[in-house]
Write a protein that holds these residues in place. Structure first.
Motif, PDB file in Angstrom:
ATOM      1  N   VAL A 129       0.859  -1.184   0.000  1.00  0.00           N
ATOM      2  CA  VAL A 129       0.000   0.000   0.000  1.00  0.00           C
ATOM      3  C   VAL A 129       0.897   1.235   0.000  1.00  0.00           C
ATOM      4  O   VAL A 129       1.833   1.327   0.805  1.00  0.00           O
ATOM      5  N   SER A 130       0.616   2.168  -0.901  1.00  0.00           N
ATOM      6  CA  SER A 130       1.478   3.339  -1.083  1.00  0.00           C
ATOM      7  C   SER A 130       0.649   4.598  -1.278  1.00  0.00           C
ATOM      8  O   SER A 130      -0.545   4.540  -1.585  1.00  0.00           O
ATOM      9  N   ALA A 131       1.303   5.725  -1.096  1.00  0.00           N
ATOM     10  CA  ALA A 131       0.718   7.030  -1.413  1.00  0.00           C
ATOM     11  C   ALA A 131       1.453   7.604  -2.611  1.00  0.00           C
ATOM     12  O   ALA A 131       2.678   7.462  -2.724  1.00  0.00           O
ATOM     13  N   VAL A 132       0.723   8.237  -3.523  1.00  0.00           N
ATOM     14  CA  VAL A 132       1.333   8.900  -4.686  1.00  0.00           C
ATOM     15  C   VAL A 132       0.826  10.334  -4.761  1.00  0.00           C
ATOM     16  O   VAL A 132      -0.309  10.625  -4.381  1.00  0.00           O
ATOM     17  N   TRP A 133       1.665  11.232  -5.271  1.00  0.00           N
ATOM     18  CA  TRP A 133       1.292  12.634  -5.433  1.00  0.00           C
ATOM     19  C   TRP A 133       2.152  13.229  -6.544  1.00  0.00           C
ATOM     20  O   TRP A 133       3.174  12.669  -6.930  1.00  0.00           O
ATOM     21  N   ARG A 134       1.745  14.375  -7.067  1.00  0.00           N
ATOM     22  CA  ARG A 134       2.468  15.006  -8.165  1.00  0.00           C
ATOM     23  C   ARG A 134       3.796  15.594  -7.673  1.00  0.00           C
ATOM     24  O   ARG A 134       3.858  16.190  -6.582  1.00  0.00           O
ATOM     25  N   SER A 135       4.828  15.447  -8.485  1.00  0.00           N
ATOM     26  CA  SER A 135       6.156  15.887  -8.071  1.00  0.00           C
ATOM     27  C   SER A 135       6.204  17.391  -7.831  1.00  0.00           C
ATOM     28  O   SER A 135       6.924  17.859  -6.937  1.00  0.00           O
ATOM     29  N   GLN A 136       5.414  18.187  -8.599  1.00  0.00           N
ATOM     30  CA  GLN A 136       5.465  19.631  -8.408  1.00  0.00           C
ATOM     31  C   GLN A 136       4.817  20.082  -7.101  1.00  0.00           C
ATOM     32  O   GLN A 136       4.978  21.224  -6.686  1.00  0.00           O
ATOM     33  N   ALA A 137       4.091  19.150  -6.444  1.00  0.00           N
ATOM     34  CA  ALA A 137       3.475  19.472  -5.155  1.00  0.00           C
ATOM     35  C   ALA A 137       4.255  18.884  -3.986  1.00  0.00           C
ATOM     36  O   ALA A 137       3.784  18.923  -2.848  1.00  0.00           O
ATOM     37  N   ASP A 138       5.449  18.384  -4.252  1.00  0.00           N
ATOM     38  CA  ASP A 138       6.186  17.652  -3.220  1.00  0.00           C
ATOM     39  C   ASP A 138       6.519  18.523  -2.011  1.00  0.00           C
ATOM     40  O   ASP A 138       6.551  18.040  -0.876  1.00  0.00           O
ATOM     41  N   ARG A 139       6.770  19.823  -2.223  1.00  0.00           N
ATOM     42  CA  ARG A 139       7.152  20.705  -1.121  1.00  0.00           C
ATOM     43  C   ARG A 139       5.935  21.339  -0.451  1.00  0.00           C
ATOM     44  O   ARG A 139       6.092  22.122   0.489  1.00  0.00           O
ATOM     45  N   ARG A 140       4.753  21.002  -0.908  1.00  0.00           N
ATOM     46  CA  ARG A 140       3.554  21.604  -0.324  1.00  0.00           C
ATOM     47  C   ARG A 140       3.340  21.061   1.094  1.00  0.00           C
ATOM     48  O   ARG A 140       3.265  19.841   1.295  1.00  0.00           O
ATOM     49  N   PRO A 141       3.237  21.920   2.100  1.00  0.00           N
ATOM     50  CA  PRO A 141       3.050  21.454   3.477  1.00  0.00           C
ATOM     51  C   PRO A 141       1.835  20.555   3.660  1.00  0.00           C
ATOM     52  O   PRO A 141       1.871  19.628   4.478  1.00  0.00           O
ATOM     53  N   ALA A 142       0.752  20.804   2.927  1.00  0.00           N
ATOM     54  CA  ALA A 142      -0.447  19.971   3.055  1.00  0.00           C
ATOM     55  C   ALA A 142      -0.153  18.534   2.642  1.00  0.00           C
ATOM     56  O   ALA A 142      -0.627  17.578   3.271  1.00  0.00           O
ATOM     57  N   VAL A 143       0.630  18.356   1.585  1.00  0.00           N
ATOM     58  CA  VAL A 143       0.996  17.012   1.131  1.00  0.00           C
ATOM     59  C   VAL A 143       1.892  16.341   2.158  1.00  0.00           C
ATOM     60  O   VAL A 143       1.718  15.159   2.493  1.00  0.00           O
ATOM     61  N   ARG A 144       2.860  17.084   2.692  1.00  0.00           N
ATOM     62  CA  ARG A 144       3.755  16.528   3.714  1.00  0.00           C
ATOM     63  C   ARG A 144       2.980  16.114   4.967  1.00  0.00           C
ATOM     64  O   ARG A 144       3.222  15.065   5.558  1.00  0.00           O
ATOM     65  N   ALA A 145       2.027  16.974   5.370  1.00  0.00           N
ATOM     66  CA  ALA A 145       1.247  16.675   6.569  1.00  0.00           C
ATOM     67  C   ALA A 145       0.365  15.450   6.354  1.00  0.00           C
ATOM     68  O   ALA A 145       0.228  14.601   7.238  1.00  0.00           O
ATOM     69  N   ALA A 146      -0.246  15.341   5.166  1.00  0.00           N
ATOM     70  CA  ALA A 146      -1.102  14.190   4.873  1.00  0.00           C
ATOM     71  C   ALA A 146      -0.292  12.901   4.866  1.00  0.00           C
ATOM     72  O   ALA A 146      -0.729  11.877   5.416  1.00  0.00           O
ATOM     73  N   LEU A 147       0.889  12.943   4.266  1.00  0.00           N
ATOM     74  CA  LEU A 147       1.737  11.748   4.231  1.00  0.00           C
ATOM     75  C   LEU A 147       2.130  11.329   5.647  1.00  0.00           C
ATOM     76  O   LEU A 147       2.091  10.137   5.992  1.00  0.00           O
ATOM     77  N   GLY A 148       2.463  12.304   6.491  1.00  0.00           N
ATOM     78  CA  GLY A 148       2.815  11.983   7.870  1.00  0.00           C
ATOM     79  C   GLY A 148       1.655  11.369   8.637  1.00  0.00           C
ATOM     80  O   GLY A 148       1.835  10.407   9.395  1.00  0.00           O
ATOM     81  N   ALA A 149       0.447  11.898   8.421  1.00  0.00           N
ATOM     82  CA  ALA A 149      -0.732  11.368   9.116  1.00  0.00           C
ATOM     83  C   ALA A 149      -1.048   9.957   8.654  1.00  0.00           C
ATOM     84  O   ALA A 149      -1.417   9.088   9.457  1.00  0.00           O
ATOM     85  N   LEU A 150      -0.910   9.692   7.362  1.00  0.00           N
ATOM     86  CA  LEU A 150      -1.186   8.361   6.826  1.00  0.00           C
ATOM     87  C   LEU A 150      -0.189   7.337   7.378  1.00  0.00           C
ATOM     88  O   LEU A 150      -0.570   6.218   7.739  1.00  0.00           O
ATOM     89  N   ARG A 151       1.064   7.721   7.449  1.00  0.00           N
ATOM     90  CA  ARG A 151       2.071   6.808   8.003  1.00  0.00           C
ATOM     91  C   ARG A 151       1.790   6.524   9.479  1.00  0.00           C
ATOM     92  O   ARG A 151       1.920   5.389   9.941  1.00  0.00           O
ATOM     93  N   GLN A 152       1.423   7.568  10.205  1.00  0.00           N
ATOM     94  CA  GLN A 152       1.167   7.406  11.628  1.00  0.00           C
ATOM     95  C   GLN A 152      -0.025   6.502  11.893  1.00  0.00           C
ATOM     96  O   GLN A 152      -0.063   5.769  12.902  1.00  0.00           O
ATOM     97  N   CYS A 153      -1.022   6.536  11.017  1.00  0.00           N
ATOM     98  CA  CYS A 153      -2.248   5.774  11.227  1.00  0.00           C
ATOM     99  C   CYS A 153      -2.247   4.415  10.541  1.00  0.00           C
ATOM    100  O   CYS A 153      -3.248   3.675  10.639  1.00  0.00           O
ATOM    101  N   TRP A 154      -1.152   4.065   9.858  1.00  0.00           N
ATOM    102  CA  TRP A 154      -1.092   2.734   9.262  1.00  0.00           C
ATOM    103  C   TRP A 154      -1.218   1.686  10.364  1.00  0.00           C
ATOM    104  O   TRP A 154      -0.560   1.773  11.385  1.00  0.00           O
ATOM    105  N   PRO A 155      -2.070   0.671  10.184  1.00  0.00           N
ATOM    106  CA  PRO A 155      -2.290  -0.335  11.241  1.00  0.00           C
ATOM    107  C   PRO A 155      -0.978  -0.950  11.712  1.00  0.00           C
ATOM    108  O   PRO A 155      -0.131  -1.348  10.914  1.00  0.00           O
ATOM    109  N   GLY A 156      -0.821  -0.993  13.024  1.00  0.00           N
ATOM    110  CA  GLY A 156       0.391  -1.573  13.596  1.00  0.00           C
ATOM    111  C   GLY A 156       1.422  -0.556  13.987  1.00  0.00           C
ATOM    112  O   GLY A 156       2.414  -0.877  14.653  1.00  0.00           O
ATOM    113  N   GLN A 157       1.207   0.728  13.557  1.00  0.00           N
ATOM    114  CA  GLN A 157       2.184   1.759  13.906  1.00  0.00           C
ATOM    115  C   GLN A 157       1.978   2.202  15.355  1.00  0.00           C
ATOM    116  O   GLN A 157       0.898   2.154  15.887  1.00  0.00           O
TER     117      GLN A 157
END
Length: 302
Positions: free
Chosen positions: A274-302
């Motif tokens: 299971v993976s997350a994908v996003w556009r490369s031009q949005a990589d530095r966007r804080p919203a994308v970074r925050a969403a990725l961090g939240a998804l990792r934190q909530c992955w079952p077993g974390q």
């Protein structure tokens, strides 16, 4: 000055090949998209759509505008990322696309956490299959997608996207409690020859994975007999509880099972990434970074 929302409508028509498809992708009505295109035609002083016998074709002027729209929207996205960086906090709208079991398994919790920590961030969710979700990110209809692929059914990620793995999900064999194989400790594909299967239909990634798995371990003669083509996992469980077949279901988002359904591990264990994908031009966007961090934190077993 050309209106950007009208450019987006035209680009959606170019991408989907129809007013109806464009409307569905944008969340508009077909009438609203037609009105946007008509206004754009008046703005640029050129015909953009050629309607013949119920079909819609883009004119040369329309294709020129659609290409320009891609460039303009990419520049705007990079600019939005920089503006958010200056604010040093996630803001604006973030659209996440995810497949159903991810929505149940961890995405809902991640979105709730984002809403609590970043009240200026407006998160939206689109539930859809991985292939469509990735296309929505490429087209700018979603900012990020949660996708999955199996070891023998890889998902091709376009070069314009970045990808981060979130974790692995294991699938098990599910069968009715009274099934002749229910007393086993584990099963192999060879054990399941001749069974009547409950699975998603052709075109779904899980269907393709099931077909490939049995061809890989048992040969073409062992191809599973999919007697019940059912999209939703909850409906598959209902058929299992009624004693109508066997199924292979991932653990992510599976939920509680009725006592009449038995779960057995498969050897070798089928796993999906299971993976997350996003556009490369949005990589530095804080919203994308925050969403990725939240998804990792909530992955079952974390």
């Amino acid at each position: 000055m050309i209106d950007l929302s009208r450019l987006r409508s035209l680009r959606a028509v170019a991408t989907h090949g129809s007013i109806t498809g464009a409307a569905a992708s944008l969340g508009y009505t077909p009438s609203a998209v037609s009105q946007q295109i008509a206004k754009l035609e008046r703005e640029v002083g050129a015909q953009l759509l050629d309607r013949q016998a119920g079909r819609v074709e883009l004119t040369s002027a329309a294709w020129l505008l659609a290409e320009a729209a891609e460039e303009v929207l990419a520049v705007l996205e990079r600019t939005r990322s920089r503006l958010e960086e200056q604010r040093e906090q996630p803001t604006g709208r973030l659209v996440l696309a995810a497949f159903p079991t991810a929505c149940r398994g961890f995405v809902a919790t991640a979105l709730a956490g984002l809403a609590d920590r970043h009240p200026a961030l407006d998160c939206r969710l689109l539930e859809t299959d991985p292939n469509r979700a990735m296309s929505q990110v490429v087209r700018g209809e979603a900012d990020m997608a949660i996708v999955h692929d199996w070891h023998n059914t890889p998902l091709t990620v376009p070069g314009s996207l970045l990808k981060a793995d979130l974790g692995e999900d294991i699938a098990d064999v599910l069968l009715p409690q009274g099934h002749p194989l229910a007393g086993r400790n584990r099963l192999s594909p060879a054990d399941l020859r001749g069974q009547r299967w409950i699975s998603q239909g052709p075109g779904a990634m899980c269907h393709e994975w099931l077909m490939r798995s049995f061809a890989e371990f048992t040969g073409q003669d062992g191809e599973p007999d999919i007697a019940y083509q059912v999209e939703e996992y909850e409906s598959q469980v209902a058929l299992l509880a009624a004693g109508l077949g066997v199924a292979m279901l991932p653990r992510l988002g599976r939920g509680a099972l009725p006592p009449s359904v038995r779960v057995l591990p498969m050897r070798p264990a089928p796993t999906r990434r299971v993976s997350a994908v996003w556009r490369s031009q949005a990589d530095r966007r804080p919203a994308v970074r925050a969403a990725l961090g939240a998804l990792r934190q909530c992955w079952p077993g974390q």
